[in-house]
Each structure stands twice: as structure tokens, then as C-alpha cells.
Design a protein around this motif. Structure first.
Motif, PDB file in Angstrom:
ATOM      1  N   ARG A   1      16.720  17.048  30.981  1.00 34.98           N
ATOM      2  CA  ARG A   1      17.075  16.608  32.331  1.00 34.98           C
ATOM      3  C   ARG A   1      15.832  16.361  33.174  1.00 34.98           C
ATOM      4  O   ARG A   1      15.770  15.417  33.938  1.00 34.98           O
ATOM      5  CB  ARG A   1      17.967  17.656  33.002  1.00 34.98           C
ATOM      6  N   TRP A   2      14.841  17.238  33.044  1.00 37.76           N
ATOM      7  CA  TRP A   2      13.591  17.011  33.775  1.00 37.76           C
ATOM      8  C   TRP A   2      12.830  15.850  33.158  1.00 37.76           C
ATOM      9  O   TRP A   2      12.361  14.960  33.853  1.00 37.76           O
ATOM     10  CB  TRP A   2      12.703  18.262  33.712  1.00 37.76           C
ATOM     11  N   ALA A   3      12.709  15.891  31.831  1.00 27.50           N
ATOM     12  CA  ALA A   3      11.824  14.953  31.153  1.00 27.50           C
ATOM     13  C   ALA A   3      12.287  13.514  31.299  1.00 27.50           C
ATOM     14  O   ALA A   3      11.486  12.625  31.552  1.00 27.50           O
ATOM     15  CB  ALA A   3      11.714  15.330  29.674  1.00 27.50           C
ATOM     16  N   VAL A   4      13.586  13.277  31.157  1.00 25.11           N
ATOM     17  CA  VAL A   4      14.074  11.903  31.146  1.00 25.11           C
ATOM     18  C   VAL A   4      14.724  11.532  32.478  1.00 25.11           C
ATOM     19  O   VAL A   4      14.399  10.510  33.077  1.00 25.11           O
ATOM     20  CB  VAL A   4      15.075  11.688  29.983  1.00 25.11           C
ATOM     21  N   ALA A   5      15.610  12.404  32.958  1.00 26.93           N
ATOM     22  CA  ALA A   5      16.374  12.034  34.150  1.00 26.93           C
ATOM     23  C   ALA A   5      15.469  11.867  35.366  1.00 26.93           C
ATOM     24  O   ALA A   5      15.619  10.922  36.134  1.00 26.93           O
ATOM     25  CB  ALA A   5      17.450  13.083  34.416  1.00 26.93           C
TER      26      ALA A   5
ATOM     27  N   VAL B   1       7.016   5.483  33.224  1.00 26.94           N
ATOM     28  CA  VAL B   1       8.094   5.744  32.262  1.00 26.94           C
ATOM     29  C   VAL B   1       7.642   5.404  30.846  1.00 26.94           C
ATOM     30  O   VAL B   1       7.813   6.187  29.914  1.00 26.94           O
ATOM     31  CB  VAL B   1       9.361   4.947  32.641  1.00 26.94           C
ATOM     32  N   GLY B   2       7.003   4.248  30.695  1.00 30.30           N
ATOM     33  CA  GLY B   2       6.566   3.811  29.369  1.00 30.30           C
ATOM     34  C   GLY B   2       5.582   4.786  28.755  1.00 30.30           C
ATOM     35  O   GLY B   2       5.723   5.179  27.599  1.00 30.30           O
ATOM     36  N   ARG B   3       4.595   5.186  29.542  1.00 34.82           N
ATOM     37  CA  ARG B   3       3.565   6.048  28.981  1.00 34.82           C
ATOM     38  C   ARG B   3       4.002   7.505  28.899  1.00 34.82           C
ATOM     39  O   ARG B   3       3.555   8.248  28.042  1.00 34.82           O
ATOM     40  CB  ARG B   3       2.270   5.930  29.801  1.00 34.82           C
ATOM     41  N   PHE B   4       4.870   7.946  29.813  1.00 35.50           N
ATOM     42  CA  PHE B   4       5.294   9.353  29.803  1.00 35.50           C
ATOM     43  C   PHE B   4       6.390   9.619  28.791  1.00 35.50           C
ATOM     44  O   PHE B   4       6.541  10.729  28.320  1.00 35.50           O
ATOM     45  CB  PHE B   4       5.791   9.779  31.195  1.00 35.50           C
TER      46      PHE B   4
END
Lengths: 323, 289
Positions: A220-224, A253-256
Motif C-alpha cells: 500500500r505504501w510502495a505502490v499506492a 514512478v518509473g524509477r521507484f
């Protein structure tokens, strides 16, 4: 008295391998196996159809084709084609590895807090720095190394499989295989692992940070979180204000999130020196070209951001107090 | 040498706050080497927080020195000398017996592999067995085998036998006493099953609302506290001596006294050494009220 650092790191990484053998080893092996099986089924289907419909091969015709190709001095083309076949299996397995590593990092500093086994790991004289770095090493060195080995072995097996099929029809392709460069490809792929390490640092750092931070469902933290921020930025874009949205999706978003997948550095590479045409198709993966990506400052900036997030993950691992 | 210089654990004004509740409020205590200390308290009294502070697993205010080290700053060094079993079944479920022994053998400089294998030989555990295939009792056997093979100076046990059957519980403490404990080692144990540990403890510590309310060795406890069975005729006289607890058994009253002279008590009836559990109940009266 103190266990030497490298020996400790070896055992910590081994520990990760024990726990995640399914993802690190069996996922690439099974992917390769399925790939080979599908190819075998394709060959068998082809043979069955051929026999049923009474189509006869004209080996001489094919031989002529090959000989003509050789006569035209296009051996390099054939070699590149064979290399590409070898490489394609590694590419496929690398995508699987990208998923494995993504979810591995997401759980690496969370799962043992969730099942409380962290209390056992923390009862041993292993520093939190060593623990976090061992997980990073498992994701950025061990996993890609296994993927490369599995990929190359699968690729070679596939080549042999087709060679046998063709030779059953009287086409002597064994000598064509000598045009391929399996060792050069293997060397290039293994040599790319340090580049993968640098490239994937922002994603690894972000995932490990979320993994160490989250009290429940780290995804939830990582993606949302980044996606919601991106959507909000998109809104402002619609309203006609800052055009940060595109930059955000590509660079944050792309790099993380997506840099767990290898090969993203292609866009950073200097392609000016690259030869054109089929014969040079594989030059992309050779080291002198691949490492031209290092000239892009943003690659280093992103890697630095990743390193800072890993420091954050180490700090959280040390002090996160859950109960 | 002073007692403080020798002590395994020295805490001064140990304080830990979680948001708006205080888990530890200025707790001060010392633990000498070669002791087996029972840290006993009701749920939420701060036992686990105190142990976590000692193990460097949580931040805190106040002074704390464990084996002369600050657990906040020198945790890596400290854990070479300190072992802990925090709760039952915290071993990772995926690990095999063989892997657990291998791993600890290679990362712990004070681990004796032969000793560990000797302990395991006495159990039904097999090298290829995974923790997830074991019963709770077997998991604790494995954990104990790992811990007992480590030559540590301090062993911390937080509810190590919770949920185990009586055979495993007895075996656990028996192994600790016979094969592990010696005068160079110190054990701190928290448990709710006080009856099972009271005969092995050398020291007793009661903790209530984040404060140490009793800290004494077992001999001192025996001298300070006394239980007297008193007939109905002398009950009023007994009450005049301000007992800390009173209960009825077969028409007689059992009074628990804190620091009342023996001579006075002998006049009332038969004196017995109180059980730690009765002492605990009397001391903690009103905790949950």
C-alpha cells in the motif's frame, strides 16, 4: 573472535536463498523449462502436421539457402540471430526475476516483523546494516546471477534442440552453431549485473524503505502512495497548472517501482557508435555499449536517492518498535 | 570492587512512554552475575518493555548498562554476550533444523556446534525437519538447543514456556538448570506460571505499572514475608498486625504478613513460607480495578 565480514555476508545471503529458494531458483528454472517445453511442442506439432499433410522437406534446398547465406558472407548475421535466440530466453527469465525481486524486497524487512521471527534474528550478533545489505545483495546480485545462468542454459538447450531437429532432416546446422557467441553473451550478461545494481537502486531503496516502515501491507505504501500522488499531479495538469505530471511518472514512478526489471538503462545509453543492421543487433548488450549509460547524470542521482533510502531502511530496521 | 561495577544489569530511572501511557516509570534495579531473576508482573506492567530495553530493541530515557555496554549504542557487541528467547515460536517457520544450526554456527562467534548437536540428539528433531512441521514444544526444544550452545553471559527469557504442556515445561527448566546455568551466567525470566519457576529463582522482582515494587533475593523474601494459618479465635489479633492479604481455608484464615516480627506471628499459629503466587496476588491487588 568476530566472524569476518565477508563470511558473515555469505551466510546472510545464503539464509535469504534458503528462505526464497522458490523465487530465486525455481521461478527461473521453471520459466526456462516451460519455454523449452513450448518450443518442443511447437517442433512436434510441426512434424506431425508435416507428416499428416505429406509435405516433404527439400533438404538440399535449405542447405543451399544456408550455403548461399554463408557464401554471401553473412555469417555475422546468422551468429547474431542465434545469439538473439539465446538472449531471448534470458530476457524472458529476467522479466520473471523482476517480479520476484520486486515482491522479495517488499517483504524483506516486513515479513519477519509480521510473523515475529525478527525476535530470533535480532537475538544474533548481526548488525542491522549487515542484515539490510544482505537482502539488497540477494536481490541485486544473487537473483540476477541465477537468472543469467538459467537464461543462458535454456537458450543453449533451445539451440541444440533446433539443431537436432534440423539435422534429423539432413540439414547440417551444427557448424552454424559455432557462429553463435554463447560465452560472449554469458560474459556480457554477467558483466551487466553491476549496472543492474546501480540501475535498480532507487527501486530497491524505495521497496526496502516501505518494507521496513509499513505496519501492515507494505504494498500500500510502495505502490499506492506514488500512484495516488501521480493521479493528483495529473489533476493539476488537467487544470492547466504545472506540467510536472509526465516527469513524475517517468522519473519517480518509473524509477521507484519499475527499475527492478533489468534493461531500463537502454534509454540512457549512448547509441551513436552502434552499428546498424541485423549483424549488430546484439551489440546493445555488450559491455562497452551498456556501460555508456553511466554517462547519464540522472542515473547517478537516482542511485544516490536509492542509497539514501537504504540508509533509511537500516535506521528503521534498528529502531522500529512494533509491539 | 563495588556491586555496581560487577553487576550484569544496572538500570537508573529507566523510563519509556508509548504515546500517552508510561510503560516504565523511573524503574531502577541491579542484577548481579550468577543469579536467576524472576521478573514477575501483570499484563501491561512493563515486563516486556524492560526486557526490550535491556536487549537494545527499544529506545528509552534514563540510564541502562548491560554487561558494561549501552544497549542503544553497542547492540552488535552486546548480542555476542546476550541470548534471548522472546516468547514461544518465534523461529522462522520455513527454516530447517540443519539450516538453523548452520546459520547460527557461522554468524555467532560463541556458538558450540557439538554442544548443540548433543542437545538435539536428545530430542526427536531431525535435521531436515522444518519449523512449520513442529509442535510448539519441539520449536522450543530447537530454540533452547541453539541458545544453550552459545556461551553467553546473560540469557533473557520472555514467557519461554507459554502454551507448552507440562512435560515440555518441566524439561525446559530442568535443561536450563542442569546443562546451562553456572555462576558466570545470569538468567532473567518473565512468566505467568510462577509456581513452576519459583524453586529455581534466586531473586524475585515484581513490576507493577512500570515500577519495581519488590526486588529481593529469595532468602530475603522468606524472612520478610510470612504466611500464618490462624484459627477464628485469634483472627482479630492477626488483623491488628495489618496483614497484606487474608483468605479462608476450612474455617481457618490464612494471613500474609510483610515485615512483622517472627515472635509475634508464632503466637498466632503455624508459620509458613508464602508461595510466590500468593505473594504476587497480594502485592498486585487492585491492578485491574
Amino acid at each position: 573472535m568476530k566472524t569476518p565480514v565477508l563470511n558473515e555476508m555469505y551466510w546472510l545471503v545464503k539464509r535469504e536463498f534458503w528462505e526464497h529458494r522458490g523465487g530465486f531458483l525455481w521461478a527461473p528454472v521453471i520459466t526456462g523449462g516451460i519455454f523449452l517445453l513450448l518450443n518442443l511442442m511447437g517442433i512436434v506439432t510441426g512434424e506431425v502436421l508435416r507428416v499428416r499433410h505429406g509435405i516433404t522437406w527439400e533438404p538440399s534446398n535449405n542447405l543451399n539457402l544456408f550455403n548461399r547465406a554463408l557464401a554471401q558472407g553473412d555469417m555475422a548475421k546468422i551468429g547474431a540471430g542465434l545469439d538473439m535466440m539465446t538472449f531471448s530466453t534470458t530476457a524472458l527469465i529476467s522479466i520473471v526475476m523482476g517480479f520476484v525481486v520486486f515482491f522479495y524486497c517488499l517483504g524483506a524487512l516486513y515479513d519477519d516483523r509480521n510473523d515475529r521471527s525478527i525476535l530470533f534474528w535480532k537475538s544474533l550478533p548481526v548488525s542491522d546494516t549487515a542484515t539490510v545489505l544482505s537482502k539488497l545483495a540477494a536481490a541485486t546480485v544473487l537473483a540476477p546471477a541465477i537468472a543469467v545462468v538459467c537464461g543462458v542454459v535454456t537458450g543453449l538447450l533451445m539451440l541444440v534442440m533446433y539443431a537436432i531437429t534440423l539435422s534429423l532432416h539432413g540439414v547440417g546446422v551444427w557448424h552454424l552453431l559455432t557462429l553463435a557467441h554463447p560465452f560472449r553473451i554469458t560474459g556480457a550478461l554477467i558483466g551487466t549485473i553491476p549496472l543492474y545494481f546501480l540501475w535498480s537502486l532507487p527501486t530497491m531503496g524505495w521497496l526496502l524503505l516501505c518494507s521496513a516502515w509499513s505496519r501492515s501491507k507494505p504494498i500500500r505504501w510502495a505502490v499506492a502512495l506514488p500512484v495516488v500522488i501521480g493521479v493528483v499531479l495529473g489533476w493539476f495538469h488537467l487544470l492547466g497548472s504545472a506540467n510536472a505530471s509526465d516527469w513524475y511518472w517517468e522519473h519517480i514512478v518509473g524509477r521507484f517501482l519499475l527499475s527492478a526489471f533489468p534493461g531500463g538503462w537502454l534509454g540512457y545509453m549512448n547509441l551513436d557508435n552502434l552499428g546498424g543492421g541485423m549483424a549488430h543487433a546484439m551489440d546493445l548488450i555488450y559491455l562497452d555499449n551498456a556501460y555508456s549509460a553511466l554517462a547519464a547524470p540522472s542515473l547517478w542521482i537516482d542511485a544516490g536517492a536509492g542509497a539514501v533510502m537504504i540508509l533509511g531502511a537500516i535506521w528503521l530496521r534498528r529502531w522500529r518498535d512494533d509491539t | 570492587m563495588s556491586a555496581v561495577a560487577n553487576a550484569v544489569v544496572v538500570a537508573r530511572g529507566l523510563t519509556k512512554r508509548y504515546k500517552n501511557t508510561a510503560a516504565l516509570g523511573h524503574a531502577s534495579f541491579e542484577i548481579a552475575p550468577g543469579r536467576i531473576v524472576g521478573l514477575i508482573g501483570p499484563n501491561g506492567a512493563g515486563k516486556t518493555t524492560a526486557l526490550k530495553a535491556i536487549l537494545g530493541l527499544t529506545d528509552f530515557q534514563g540510564e541502562l548498562s548491560v554487561l558494561g555496554l549501552d544497549p542503544r549504542k553497542e547492540r552488535g557487541k552486546l548480542m555476542e554476550q546476550v541470548c534471548f528467547i522472546a516468547d514461544v515460536a518465534v523461529l522462522p517457520r520455513w527454516i530447517r533444523v540443519r539450516e538453523a544450526v548452520d546459520f547460527v554456527a557461522h554468524v555467532h562467534p560463541r556458538f558450540d556446534r557439538k554442544k548443540c548437536e548433543a542437545f538435539l540428539a536428545r530430542t526427536k528433531l531431525t535435521p531436515e525437519q522444518r519449523v512449520k512441521q513442529m509442535s510448539k514444544g519441539m520449536i522450543v526444544q530447537l530454540h533452547l538447543a541453539l541458545v544453550m550452545a552459545i556461551d553467553a553471559r546473560l540469557l533473557v527469557l520472555d514467557e519461554p514456556t507459554l502454551g507448552l504442556d507440562i512435560l515440555y515445561r518441566k524439561q525446559f527448566y530442568q535443561s536450563l538448570l542442569e546443562d546451562y546455568f553456572d555462576e558466570d551466567k545470569t538468567i532473567i525470566v518473565t512468566t505467568h506460571q510462577v509456581e513452576e519457576v519459583e524453586h529455581i529463582l534466586t531473586d524475585l522482582m515484581f513490576i507493577r505499572d512500570g515500577r519495581i515494587v519488590l526486588d529481593a533475593d529469595m532468602d530475603a523474601v522468606g524472612e520478610r514475608f510470612a504466611e500464618v494459618m490462624v484459627g477464628a479465635d485469634r483472627a482479630a489479633a492477626a488483623r491488628a498486625l495489618k496483614p497484606i492479604d487474608e483468605r479462608q481455608v476450612f474455617g481457618k484464615s490464612i494471613f500474609l504478613f510483610d515485615g512483622v516480627a517472627r515472635a509475634q506471628l508464632e503466637a498466632l499459629g503455624e508459620i509458613r513460607r508464602p508461595a510466590v503466587s500468593d505473594l504476587f496476588v497480594a502485592t498486585m491487588k487492585g491492578t485491574y480495578a
